[in-house]
Design a protein around this motif. Structure first.
Motif, PDB file in Angstrom:
ATOM      1  N   GLU A  65       0.976   7.039  -7.974  1.00 26.90           N
ATOM      2  CA  GLU A  65       1.067   5.741  -8.330  1.00 26.90           C
ATOM      3  C   GLU A  65       0.091   4.957  -7.728  1.00 26.90           C
ATOM      4  O   GLU A  65      -0.319   3.984  -7.922  1.00 26.90           O
ATOM      5  CB  GLU A  65       2.439   5.066  -8.506  1.00 26.90           C
ATOM      6  CG  GLU A  65       3.463   5.367  -9.598  1.00 26.90           C
ATOM      7  CD  GLU A  65       2.902   5.190 -10.944  1.00 26.90           C
ATOM      8  OE1 GLU A  65       2.219   4.170 -11.113  1.00 26.90           O
ATOM      9  OE2 GLU A  65       2.931   6.000 -11.572  1.00 26.90           O
ATOM     10  N   ALA A  66       0.092   5.328  -6.054  1.00 28.95           N
ATOM     11  CA  ALA A  66      -0.719   4.440  -5.113  1.00 28.95           C
ATOM     12  C   ALA A  66      -2.309   4.618  -5.756  1.00 28.95           C
ATOM     13  O   ALA A  66      -3.025   3.697  -5.248  1.00 28.95           O
ATOM     14  CB  ALA A  66      -0.640   4.692  -3.906  1.00 28.95           C
ATOM     15  N   ALA A  86      -5.209   3.474  -2.013  1.00 24.29           N
ATOM     16  CA  ALA A  86      -3.961   3.587  -1.847  1.00 24.29           C
ATOM     17  C   ALA A  86      -2.992   2.778  -0.748  1.00 24.29           C
ATOM     18  O   ALA A  86      -2.033   2.587  -0.935  1.00 24.29           O
ATOM     19  CB  ALA A  86      -3.380   5.071  -1.665  1.00 24.29           C
ATOM     20  N   THR A 111      -0.758   8.962   2.492  1.00 26.69           N
ATOM     21  CA  THR A 111       0.591   9.528   2.317  1.00 26.69           C
ATOM     22  C   THR A 111       0.368  11.230   2.126  1.00 26.69           C
ATOM     23  O   THR A 111      -0.540  11.500   1.363  1.00 26.69           O
ATOM     24  CB  THR A 111       1.368   9.093   1.107  1.00 26.69           C
ATOM     25  OG1 THR A 111       0.930   9.032   0.088  1.00 26.69           O
ATOM     26  CG2 THR A 111       1.584   7.586   1.601  1.00 26.69           C
ATOM     27  N   VAL A 132      -0.756  11.559  -1.479  1.00 23.85           N
ATOM     28  CA  VAL A 132      -2.204  11.240  -1.880  1.00 23.85           C
ATOM     29  C   VAL A 132      -3.105  12.126  -1.335  1.00 23.85           C
ATOM     30  O   VAL A 132      -3.996  12.548  -1.878  1.00 23.85           O
ATOM     31  CB  VAL A 132      -2.508   9.830  -1.217  1.00 23.85           C
ATOM     32  CG1 VAL A 132      -4.135   9.302  -0.974  1.00 23.85           C
ATOM     33  CG2 VAL A 132      -1.638   8.604  -1.990  1.00 23.85           C
TER      34      VAL A 132
END
Length: 268
Positions: A140-141, A219, A223, A226
């Motif tokens: 989602e980021a 983002a 993470t 990602v």
């Protein structure tokens, strides 16, 4: 050194051209042509950065025009270095830009491209399918909240499809293959399949790592999901493009990269 004969490739594929730059003047012409080929991508990516730079202009110690100029110059210089490395080392390890080389010496380009367009198109179709599939799994980021903020297609085509190939495949991969050839084979004979494979993999990994700063900017943080998404997605296509470059020539990789962005853009 014992470079490969003109017209051969590192994987031993059928010859795709009949001329390699053999003189200093010819090498300079090839370098200039490839640099000019990648320059529109530099302009496009700087143009795309203008809105975010303008929005944060108050934070910069220099005027906006100076920031833009320096950003463009930095990328143009990196492109020149990559092009120079490729022009200097590619003939030694059997890599080439056969269509551009043929055009520069006045040979017909069509017969050269015929050996490249089908592999390039197939690579582009595979790349577009891969990009579409990945977009369904993106964290989602990495999904832009505003679709209008997505990278314009012209930037993907000119910078991603052309300039990146000159930087990563023509520059970095050629250097990796030359280093492997010198270390593993002492610069003798044609590079073996293992040496070529390592160069393709290393350049694909570096290609993927080069996308992490943009992912972080989008983002907000790198993470694990990602990083994994960016590395897996870009390494896979980097392997395709690297194989095309080694097997068929630079233009095959260019065709694949441009086509992958062109076909996947309406689907993302």
């Amino acid at each position: 050194m014992n470079p490969q004969p003109p017209g051969s490739t590192a994987h031993g594929a059928e010859p795709t051209h009949t001329s390699q730059p053999s003189s200093k003047a010819a090498r300079w012409r090839l370098a200039g042509a490839l640099w000019l080929l990648g320059l529109p991508g530099v302009v496009a990516v700087v143009w795309a950065l203008l809105p975010p730079l303008a929005a944060n202009a108050a934070m910069f110690p220099l005027p906006l025009w100076a920031i833009v100029l320096l950003s463009g110059l930095q990328t143009a210089v990196l492109l020149a270095l990559a092009v120079g490395v490729g022009v200097w080392l590619a003939p030694r390890v059997g890599l080439a830009a056969p269509a551009v080389s043929a055009w520069l010496v006045g040979q017909p380009v069509g017969p050269v491209l015929r050996a490249q367009w089908l592999p390039g198109v197939l690579g582009g179709l595979a790349g577009a399918t891969w990009l579409w599939a990945l977009s369904r799994l993106a964290p989602e980021a990495l999904k832009p909240s505003d679709p209008g903020s997505a990278m314009p297609l012209v930037v993907k085509l000119l910078y991603g499809g052309v300039t990146e190939e000159l930087l990563v495949r023509w520059g970095v991969m050629t250097l990796m293959l030359w280093l492997g050839w010198r270390l593993a084979q002492r610069g003798k004979g044609r590079p073996g399949a293992g040496v070529v494979g390592v160069a393709v993999v290393v350049s694909a990994l570096l290609f993927a790592l080069g996308h992490l700063p943009a992912a972080q900017a989008m983002a907000g943080a790198l993470t694990l999901p990602v990083v994994a998404f960016v590395l897996v997605g870009n390494v896979a296509f980097g392997l395709v493009a690297g194989w095309l470059f080694a097997r068929r020539g630079l233009e095959a990789a260019l065709i694949a990269h441009v086509l992958a962005h062109l076909l996947s853009h309406p689907l993302l």
